[in-house]
Design an enzyme around this catalytic site. Structure first.
Site, PDB file in Angstrom:
ATOM      1  N   GLY A   1      15.745  -1.464  -3.265  1.00 33.29           N
ATOM      2  CA  GLY A   1      14.749  -1.012  -2.288  1.00 33.29           C
ATOM      3  C   GLY A   1      13.397  -0.778  -2.920  1.00 33.29           C
ATOM      4  O   GLY A   1      13.259  -0.751  -4.143  1.00 33.29           O
TER       5      GLY A   1
ATOM      6  N   ASN B   1      -0.233  -9.974 -11.451  1.00 33.93           N
ATOM      7  CA  ASN B   1       0.850 -10.459 -12.301  1.00 33.93           C
ATOM      8  C   ASN B   1       0.421 -11.846 -12.792  1.00 33.93           C
ATOM      9  O   ASN B   1      -0.680 -12.316 -12.462  1.00 33.93           O
ATOM     10  CB  ASN B   1       2.207 -10.456 -11.570  1.00 33.93           C
ATOM     11  CG  ASN B   1       2.232 -11.384 -10.367  1.00 33.93           C
ATOM     12  OD1 ASN B   1       1.448 -12.331 -10.269  1.00 33.93           O
ATOM     13  ND2 ASN B   1       3.125 -11.106  -9.433  1.00 33.93           N
TER      14      ASN B   1
ATOM     15  N   GLY C   1       6.248  -9.045 -15.947  1.00 35.98           N
ATOM     16  CA  GLY C   1       7.691  -8.838 -15.757  1.00 35.98           C
ATOM     17  C   GLY C   1       8.339  -8.236 -16.997  1.00 35.98           C
ATOM     18  O   GLY C   1       7.821  -7.284 -17.582  1.00 35.98           O
TER      19      GLY C   1
ATOM     20  N   ARG D   1       8.363  -9.245 -19.863  1.00 38.14           N
ATOM     21  CA  ARG D   1       7.569  -9.409 -21.100  1.00 38.14           C
ATOM     22  C   ARG D   1       6.538  -8.283 -21.254  1.00 38.14           C
ATOM     23  O   ARG D   1       5.761  -8.272 -22.194  1.00 38.14           O
ATOM     24  CB  ARG D   1       6.874 -10.775 -21.104  1.00 38.14           C
ATOM     25  CG  ARG D   1       7.865 -11.936 -21.234  1.00 38.14           C
ATOM     26  CD  ARG D   1       7.144 -13.268 -21.351  1.00 38.14           C
ATOM     27  NE  ARG D   1       6.477 -13.639 -20.111  1.00 38.14           N
ATOM     28  CZ  ARG D   1       5.576 -14.619 -20.006  1.00 38.14           C
ATOM     29  NH1 ARG D   1       5.229 -15.319 -21.082  1.00 38.14           N
ATOM     30  NH2 ARG D   1       5.028 -14.903 -18.848  1.00 38.14           N
ATOM     31  N   GLY D   2       6.495  -7.349 -20.294  1.00 37.17           N
ATOM     32  CA  GLY D   2       5.608  -6.186 -20.431  1.00 37.17           C
ATOM     33  C   GLY D   2       4.286  -6.371 -19.720  1.00 37.17           C
ATOM     34  O   GLY D   2       4.236  -6.861 -18.590  1.00 37.17           O
TER      35      GLY D   2
ATOM     36  N   GLY E   1       0.831  -1.205   0.000  1.00 38.94           N
ATOM     37  CA  GLY E   1       0.000   0.000   0.000  1.00 38.94           C
ATOM     38  C   GLY E   1       0.864   1.253   0.000  1.00 38.94           C
ATOM     39  O   GLY E   1       0.678   2.165  -0.823  1.00 38.94           O
ATOM     40  N   ALA E   2       1.836   1.288   0.909  1.00 46.91           N
ATOM     41  CA  ALA E   2       2.682   2.484   1.032  1.00 46.91           C
ATOM     42  C   ALA E   2       3.519   2.689  -0.232  1.00 46.91           C
ATOM     43  O   ALA E   2       3.750   3.823  -0.649  1.00 46.91           O
ATOM     44  CB  ALA E   2       3.576   2.346   2.254  1.00 46.91           C
ATOM     45  N   ASN E   3       3.972   1.602  -0.850  1.00 46.72           N
ATOM     46  CA  ASN E   3       4.763   1.754  -2.086  1.00 46.72           C
ATOM     47  C   ASN E   3       3.904   2.353  -3.198  1.00 46.72           C
ATOM     48  O   ASN E   3       4.366   3.211  -3.961  1.00 46.72           O
ATOM     49  CB  ASN E   3       5.302   0.397  -2.566  1.00 46.72           C
ATOM     50  CG  ASN E   3       6.274  -0.232  -1.581  1.00 46.72           C
ATOM     51  OD1 ASN E   3       6.796   0.456  -0.712  1.00 46.72           O
ATOM     52  ND2 ASN E   3       6.487  -1.530  -1.708  1.00 46.72           N
TER      53      ASN E   3
ATOM     54  N   ALA F   1       8.829  -4.212  -5.506  1.00 43.30           N
ATOM     55  CA  ALA F   1       7.962  -3.029  -5.677  1.00 43.30           C
ATOM     56  C   ALA F   1       7.823  -2.573  -7.130  1.00 43.30           C
ATOM     57  O   ALA F   1       7.269  -1.504  -7.383  1.00 43.30           O
ATOM     58  CB  ALA F   1       8.396  -1.855  -4.805  1.00 43.30           C
ATOM     59  N   ALA F   2       8.303  -3.378  -8.085  1.00 46.38           N
ATOM     60  CA  ALA F   2       8.108  -3.005  -9.500  1.00 46.38           C
ATOM     61  C   ALA F   2       6.610  -2.932  -9.800  1.00 46.38           C
ATOM     62  O   ALA F   2       6.130  -1.994 -10.438  1.00 46.38           O
ATOM     63  CB  ALA F   2       8.775  -4.024 -10.408  1.00 46.38           C
ATOM     64  N   GLY F   3       5.863  -3.918  -9.294  1.00 47.44           N
ATOM     65  CA  GLY F   3       4.410  -3.940  -9.504  1.00 47.44           C
ATOM     66  C   GLY F   3       3.746  -2.766  -8.782  1.00 47.44           C
ATOM     67  O   GLY F   3       2.801  -2.167  -9.295  1.00 47.44           O
ATOM     68  N   ASP F   4       4.254  -2.433  -7.612  1.00 46.95           N
ATOM     69  CA  ASP F   4       3.662  -1.313  -6.860  1.00 46.95           C
ATOM     70  C   ASP F   4       3.890   0.000  -7.608  1.00 46.95           C
ATOM     71  O   ASP F   4       2.995   0.848  -7.687  1.00 46.95           O
ATOM     72  CB  ASP F   4       4.290  -1.216  -5.460  1.00 46.95           C
ATOM     73  CG  ASP F   4       4.025  -2.463  -4.644  1.00 46.95           C
ATOM     74  OD1 ASP F   4       2.988  -3.120  -4.882  1.00 46.95           O
ATOM     75  OD2 ASP F   4       4.846  -2.801  -3.779  1.00 46.95           O
TER      76      ASP F   4
HETATM   77  O1  RIB Z   1       5.543  -5.359  -3.281  1.00 48.50           O
HETATM   78  C1  RIB Z   1       6.714  -5.212  -2.518  1.00 48.50           C
HETATM   79  C2  RIB Z   1       6.374  -5.101  -1.067  1.00 48.50           C
HETATM   80  O2  RIB Z   1       5.796  -6.317  -0.650  1.00 48.50           O
HETATM   81  C3  RIB Z   1       7.544  -4.872  -0.157  1.00 48.50           C
HETATM   82  O3  RIB Z   1       7.861  -3.524   0.020  1.00 48.50           O
HETATM   83  C4  RIB Z   1       7.113  -5.587   1.118  1.00 48.50           C
HETATM   84  O4  RIB Z   1       6.893  -4.728   2.189  1.00 48.50           O
HETATM   85  C5  RIB Z   1       5.861  -6.373   0.758  1.00 48.50           C
HETATM   86  O5  RIB Z   1       4.735  -5.739   1.204  1.00 48.50           O
END
Ligand code: RIB
Length: 308
Positions: free
Chosen positions: A289, A186, A224, A226-227, A42-44, A251-254
């Protein structure tokens, strides 16, 4: 004028260990390094929304401890309204234990702590934030009944609903699926939700169709390097992503989800929003990170003007 985004979800302090290869069950290995990074799905996603220029508020809970303070500070630095995130006594801030290998791939274990208090009662106490937003973005790292309550409330109020079903449950009730404008799994999460294997592109199209048939308006699958694939009643569109050498895919998805929400808030069409989100996450994976690696709007805009 950009629409208002409400992010509901988890906040975790990530303890990240760099390793060569993932340990086997029963194996002891030596890590190369350990670092703490602000994280939590959520935070990401909130951090990405803020860094990329969105007008965003987050709802969630942290413990009354140093990690909770750092997480609030990280979001405030990203221009997020954190005033409704509650600081809870007698419970620790959520933590994630993350192994990252030399290919940038990861394994994550989350201990929810204060995230467990981001429940239906807390959300009901913050109804004004639901009323004030235009777009809800939510993930599944808090209790499912709180997730479903948030979706129902946002739908009832006529808001745009984006669900990132991570981590994916075995199923989401059909009456909830009908209330979702964009679901963003994903390929692994899509496989779990659709009950189909989703390795090949054709399988992914079929998995997405299962969710469309249940009433989701748009299925946006991230796959990933593959787009991504967007499936809706207009058809199927596949989007390439930039080829980069990943350092850490955490956190790429976030980042993708936060960026997508910002682009939708700015009135971009879904195809254009996906392209923007792909560019943002292609930068994110080249850095270590979670929140620390999310690019700024200037960085993404500069890249788009170079490459498009
Ligand atoms: O999607 C990545 C996140 O998943 C990380 O930052 C971790 O905290 C988990 O929630």
């Amino acid at each position: 004028m950009s629409k208002k985004i409400l992010i509901v979800g988890s906040l975790n302090m990530d303890l990240v260990v760099q390793i060569e290869t993932m340990p086997m069950v029963g194996e002891t290995i030596l890590g190369r390094d350990v670092q703490y990074f602000p994280g939590g799905k959520g935070a990401n996603q909130a951090c990405a929304s803020g860094k990329l220029g969105g007008q965003a508020t987050m709802l969630g809970c942290v413990g009354a401890d140093g990690f909770g303070n750092s997480l609030l500070q990280s979001l405030a630095n990203a221009n997020i309204n954190t005033e409704h995130i509650e600081v809870k006594e007698n419970i620790a801030t959520g933590m994630a234990f993350i192994y990252v290998d030399t290919h940038g791939s990861n394994s994550i274990v989350v201990v929810s702590g204060a995230n467990s208090l981001c429940n239906t009662e807390y959300l009901k106490n913050h109804d004004q934030e639901f009323m004030d937003c235009d777009i809800l973005i939510i993930q599944m790292e808090i209790a499912y009944d709180a997730v479903y309550y948030a979706i129902e409330r946002a739908f009832e109020l006529g808001k745009t609903v984006i669900l990132n079903p991570a981590p994916a449950p075995k199923e989401i009730p059909d009456d909830i699926l009908k209330k979702i404008d964009y679901i963003t799994p994903n390929e692994g999460e899509l496989a779990r939700l659709s009950g189909k294997k989703c390795d090949e592109i054709q399988d992914i199209h079929e998995g997405a169709r299962v969710l469309l048939d249940k009433g989701v308006k748009n299925v946006l699958v991230t796959i990933g390097d593959r787009g991504s694939v967007l499936v809706n009643k207009e058809g199927i569109r596949q989007f390439e992503t930039r080829k980069v050498i990943p350092v850490d895919t955490t956190a790429a998805g976030d980042c993708f989800n936060g960026a997508f929400a910002v682009a939708v808030a700015e009135g971009k069409q879904p195809d254009e929003a996906v392209v923007f989100a792909n560019f943002a996450s292609s930068i994110e994976v080249t850095r270590a990170g979670a929140q620390a690696s999310i690019p700024t709007r200037d960085e993404v805009d500069a890249l788009i003007s170079q490459e498009v």
